[in-house]
Design a protein around this motif. Structure first.
Motif, PDB file in Angstrom:
ATOM      1  N   UNK A  29       0.825  -1.205   0.000  1.00 42.73           N
ATOM      2  CA  UNK A  29       0.000   0.000   0.000  1.00 42.73           C
ATOM      3  C   UNK A  29       0.861   1.257   0.000  1.00 42.73           C
ATOM      4  N   UNK A  30       1.985   1.214   0.681  1.00 44.53           N
ATOM      5  CA  UNK A  30       2.903   2.357   0.660  1.00 44.53           C
ATOM      6  C   UNK A  30       3.441   2.609  -0.747  1.00 44.53           C
ATOM      7  N   UNK A  31       3.484   1.539  -1.557  1.00 50.46           N
ATOM      8  CA  UNK A  31       3.955   1.650  -2.941  1.00 50.46           C
ATOM      9  C   UNK A  31       2.803   1.855  -3.924  1.00 50.46           C
ATOM     10  N   UNK A  32       1.625   2.229  -3.408  1.00 55.63           N
ATOM     11  CA  UNK A  32       0.517   2.618  -4.274  1.00 55.63           C
ATOM     12  C   UNK A  32      -0.495   1.538  -4.587  1.00 55.63           C
ATOM     13  N   UNK A  33      -0.321   0.325  -4.064  1.00 52.23           N
ATOM     14  CA  UNK A  33      -1.245  -0.758  -4.356  1.00 52.23           C
ATOM     15  C   UNK A  33      -2.530  -0.668  -3.544  1.00 52.23           C
ATOM     16  N   UNK A  34      -3.605  -1.239  -4.080  1.00 47.77           N
ATOM     17  CA  UNK A  34      -4.877  -1.329  -3.380  1.00 47.77           C
ATOM     18  C   UNK A  34      -5.106  -2.772  -2.957  1.00 47.77           C
ATOM     19  N   UNK A  35      -5.603  -2.956  -1.737  1.00 46.38           N
ATOM     20  CA  UNK A  35      -5.744  -4.303  -1.175  1.00 46.38           C
ATOM     21  C   UNK A  35      -7.134  -4.532  -0.598  1.00 46.38           C
TER      22      UNK A  35
END
Length: 280
Positions: A29-35
């Motif tokens: 998430x810190x690298x822009x991913x959605x979970x």
């Protein structure tokens, strides 16, 4: 722009803030991913919904955490519901993290030879078969180039006293990773696993990981234990496009402990101690 910008995926197995799955999810998430996240089902008589609350206290702090739903990995119907939710909330997904393992204490804290038949079946179902069930259910919504990652341990490769039945489950999981990597390769989907050294997590406390910390620090080539950040980085790497050519691998993140064929420096220290005692 981060490594996971525009990427979406499902995180299965966060129990609390010390979970390896949470460490990996944070990195993503810190690298822009959605979970999307799952949590252990709560008992019907648990008005406080403790399992959900433990995870929601974490995910509520992240915009990129898109949903949180209960998951019983022993239920194909529930697995299908979770995948349907993932498709509804995220669309096609790029990664799936499986960090699930369980054996009853009655079967875990006895020698493996004394494990019950029912305990064996339950431990295998939850700890090993669930990776097959989840991957198969997610197959229609996995993008080309997607990555699946599981969490394993060295006790599946070598006998680790105290790890007992869970070691048998991890041996099965390691084999499943290899066979799934072949099956899913047809869809350009990679399947790997992280074999982490001991960390202070809820799951590891049940198998005596605390007692292993000194041993790993003494025997491993790096002369220390690993950190949660190191495991999280490795997990995020395997789930990212940077690991595009890697599949069917068991990546050890254990300060090199797995390569040792002897106690290494610990044997030298033991000899020194014996010599000192002899001098006295």
């Amino acid at each position: 722009m981060g490594l996971f910008t525009g990427k979406k995926g499902l995180i299965v197995g966060v129990a609390n803030g010390n979970s390896i799955a949470w460490g990996i999810a944070q990195k993503i998430m810190e690298e822009g991913g959605e979970c999307g996240f799952t949590h252990l089902p709560d008992r019907e008589d648990d008005a406080r919904k403790k399992n959900r609350r433990r995870v929601s206290q974490l995910t509520d702090n992240f915009e990129q955490a898109k949903f949180l739903v209960p998951l019983d990995v022993q239920s194909d119907e529930n697995i299908a519901e979770v995948i349907k939710t993932a498709e509804s909330e995220l669309g096609k997904i790029d990664f799936l993290l499986h960090s699930v393992a369980f054996a009853s204490l009655d079967d875990l804290r006895v020698p493996t030879v004394e494990c019950s038949r029912e305990g064996f079946k339950m431990a295998m179902d939850i700890s090993a078969y669930s990776l097959i069930a989840l991957t198969n259910a997610a197959r229609p919504i996995l993008n080309e180039g997607a990555s699946v990652c599981a969490m394993t341990y060295f006790g599946g490769e070598k006998a680790v006293p105290g790890y007992n039945m869970m070691g048998v489950c991890k041996a099965a999981l390691d084999s499943i990773v290899k066979y799934l990597s072949f099956d899913m390769g047809e869809y350009n989907v990679r399947v790997n696993a992280i074999s982490a050294g001991p960390l202070k997590t809820l799951a590891s406390s049940a198998v005596g990981a605390k007692e292993m910390l000194d041993l790993y620090a003494a025997v491993s080539p790096l002369n220390r234990n690993i950190t949660m950040e190191e495991v999280s980085n490795a997990g995020a790497f395997l789930l990212s496009s940077l690991a595009g050519g890697i599949t069917g691998e068991i990546m050890h993140v254990d300060a090199g402990y797995n390569i040792m064929g002897s106690p290494g420096r610990m044997a030298t220290e033991y000899k020194k101690m014996q010599d000192q005692l002899g001098d006295k």
